[in-house]
Design an enzyme around this catalytic site. Structure first.
Site, PDB file in Angstrom:
ATOM      1  N   LYS A  62     -50.115  -5.626  -6.745  1.00  0.00           N
ATOM      2  CA  LYS A  62     -48.799  -5.832  -6.155  1.00  0.00           C
ATOM      3  C   LYS A  62     -48.848  -6.104  -4.655  1.00  0.00           C
ATOM      4  CE  LYS A  62     -46.000  -5.930  -8.580  1.00  0.00           C
ATOM      5  NZ  LYS A  62     -45.161  -5.962  -9.772  1.00  0.00           N
ATOM      6  N   SER A 292     -52.875   0.529 -17.197  1.00  0.00           N
ATOM      7  CA  SER A 292     -52.499  -0.810 -17.676  1.00  0.00           C
ATOM      8  C   SER A 292     -53.742  -1.699 -17.804  1.00  0.00           C
ATOM      9  CB  SER A 292     -51.439  -1.464 -16.788  1.00  0.00           C
ATOM     10  OG  SER A 292     -51.935  -1.748 -15.507  1.00  0.00           O
TER      11      SER A 292
HETATM   12  C1  LIG Z   1     -50.015  -0.533 -13.026  1.00  0.00           C
HETATM   13  C2  LIG Z   1     -49.371  -1.859 -13.206  1.00  0.00           C
HETATM   14  N1  LIG Z   1     -49.880  -2.709 -14.082  1.00  0.00           N
HETATM   15  C3  LIG Z   1     -49.331  -3.919 -14.284  1.00  0.00           C
HETATM   16  C4  LIG Z   1     -48.224  -4.332 -13.611  1.00  0.00           C
HETATM   17  C5  LIG Z   1     -47.640  -5.687 -13.924  1.00  0.00           C
HETATM   18  O1  LIG Z   1     -47.449  -6.484 -12.841  1.00  0.00           O
HETATM   19  P1  LIG Z   1     -46.311  -7.597 -12.762  1.00  0.00           P
HETATM   20  O2  LIG Z   1     -45.121  -6.962 -12.081  1.00  0.00           O
HETATM   21  O3  LIG Z   1     -46.920  -8.658 -11.909  1.00  0.00           O
HETATM   22  O4  LIG Z   1     -45.934  -8.051 -14.117  1.00  0.00           O
HETATM   23  C6  LIG Z   1     -47.655  -3.468 -12.702  1.00  0.00           C
HETATM   24  C7  LIG Z   1     -46.444  -3.801 -11.984  1.00  0.00           C
HETATM   25  O5  LIG Z   1     -45.847  -3.022 -11.289  1.00  0.00           O
HETATM   26  C8  LIG Z   1     -48.255  -2.198 -12.477  1.00  0.00           C
HETATM   27  O6  LIG Z   1     -47.725  -1.311 -11.602  1.00  0.00           O
END
Ligand SMILES: Cc1ncc(COP(=O)(O)O)c(C=O)c1O
Length: 330
Positions: A62, A292
C-alpha cells in the site's frame, strides 16, 4: 610545523547518488523471489515467484498507492502543508499514507474495523495518525461502507479524503510500477498472476499492465471463504485482514478500483489455511509473509497442481509481512 588551516568556507554538500532523498524515493522496486523450496518440497512442476512487497519502506504494497494518491492530490493543487488526510482502512493503506504524509508534512486520521490486529493500530499511532475504531457489527449493515464514508466526510469537513476504494491514482500506481517491475524482473516470462483484493488497486493496475503485455496471461484472485467472513451470528469472526470477498457480491458494493473484467478466476481460502500457508513460507523459505500472502500462495499451489499449468510461471503478490500478524500466532 604546518600553519593551522583556516576555517573552511561553507561549501554546499554534494549529494552522492547513493544517498536517498527521503522515504518516498524508496517505494517500489521490490524483489521478485523464486520460492524454489516450496515448489521442490511439493514436487510441483511450476516456477512460483513472489513479489515481496514488505520491502517497501512502510512495510506493505500500500505504500505504492499511498504515494500515488498523495502525489496526484499535490499535482492537482488539493493539498497544502499541514492538511489532514482521512480514509477508511484495514491498516496497511493507513500505515502507507501516514508514512508518506509524515515525510511530506501532512497529518492523518483513519477509521478502522475494531477487529484489525493491535499490531497495525499501534503502527498507525507511532506514525502520528489519529485512529477511530468502528465496531465490526456496523460493517454488517446494508450500505455499511456508504454510511461510514458519509460519517468520515461529516466529521472531517476540512480534511482531504484520500478515497482508496475509488481514487484512480491507486490502481494507476500499480499500472505504472508493480506491473512493469514484474514484467522486467521475470524477463516477460509470467503466465499467471495471483493477487488478493482489498480495494482492488493491486490486481486492477498490475493485471491491466501484464495483460497488455501478454493477453494470454491469466489473473487469479484469492478471496476469503464464506466460513471466514463476519456474519450476524459471528460478527467478530477472524477474517483475512485487508482482503474482501468479491464474487457473488452486489456490484454496487464493490470498490470502484476493483476492475472485475481483468480477473479470470477466483478461489476461496479460509483464514486458517491462509495462516498455515504463511507459516509454511516462513519455515520453508525464511520469508515472513502476512496472511493475505498465505492465501494467495495457497491459490498458487492449487493452480500449480493442475496438469495444464505444468512448466508455467506463477507470480504471487505478497502484500505485507507476517510481523503485522504475530498476535495470531498460537
Ligand atoms: C494485507 C493486505 N493484503 C492485500 C491487500 C489488497 O490490496 P488492494 O487494496 O490493492 O486490493 C491489502 C489491502 O489493504 C492488504 O492490507
Amino acid at each position: 610545523m604546518s600553519a593551522p588551516s583556516s576555517t573552511p568556507a561553507i561549501v554546499p554538500r554534494r549529494t552522492a547518488s547513493s544517498i536517498h532523498q527521503g522515504l518516498t524515493t524508496l517505494i517500489g522496486k521490490t524483489p521478485l523471489v523464486e520460492l524454489a523450496n516450496i515448489a521442490r518440497n511439493r514436487n510441483l512442476d511450476v516456477r512460483i515467484l513472489a513479489k515481496v512487497e514488505f520491502f517497501n519502506p512502510a512495510g506493505s504494497v500500500k505504500d505504492r498507492a499511498a504515494l500515488g494518491i498523495i502525489t496526484a492530490a499535490e499535482r492537482a493543487g488539493k493539498l497544502r502543508p499541514g492538511d489532514k488526510l482521512v480514509d477508511i482502512t484495514s491498516g496497511n493503506t493507513g500505515i502507507g499514507l501516514a508514512a508518506v504524509a509524515a515525510a511530506r508534512g501532512y497529518r492523518t486520521k483513519f477509521y478502522l474495523r475494531s477487529t484489525i490486529g493491535q499490531d497495525k493500530i499501534n503502527l498507525l499511532k507511532v506514525y502520528g495518525a489519529e485512529v477511530v475504531l468502528i465496531d465490526n457489527k456496523e460493517f454488517l449493515a446494508e450500505n455499511a461502507i456508504e454510511t461510514i464514508l458519509e460519517r468520515i466526510v461529516r466529521e472531517n469537513p476540512n480534511a482531504y479524503f484520500t478515497d482508496q476504494r475509488a481514487n484512480p491514482a491507486n490502481p494507476e500506481a500499480h499500472y505504472t510500477t508493480t506491473g512493469p517491475e514484474i514484467w522486467q524482473d521475470s524477463g516477460g516470462e509470467v503466465d499467471i498472476l495471483v493477487s488478493a483484493v482489498g480495494t482492488g488497486g493491486s490486481v486492477s493496475g498490475t493485471g491491466r499492465y501484464l495483460k497488455e503485455k501478454n493477453p494470454q496471461l491469466r489473473i487469479v484472485i484469492s478471496e476469503p471463504a464464506d466460513a471466514s467472513l463476519p456474519s450476524p451470528e459471528r460478527p467478530y469472526a477472524p477474517g483475512i485482514e485487508g482482503v474482501h470477498k468479491v464474487t457473488n457480491i452486489e456490484p454496487s458494493h464493490l470498490p470502484a478500483n476493483f476492475h472485475a473484467g481483468v480477473v479470470d478466476e477466483a478461489l476461496a481460502v479460509t483464514t486458517e489455511i491462509a495462516l498455515e500457508t504463511a507459516s509454511a513460507i516462513a519455515r520453508e523459505e525464511g520469508i515472513l509473509a502476512g496472511m493475505s500472502s498465505g492465501a494467495s500462495l495457497n491459490v498458487a499451489l492449487t493452480l500449480a497442481a493442475r496438469p495444464e499449468n505444468a512448466g508455467k510461471t506463477i507470480v504471487v503478490i505478497f502484500p505485507d509481512s507476517g510481523e503485522r500478524y504475530l498476535s495470531y500466532v498460537e
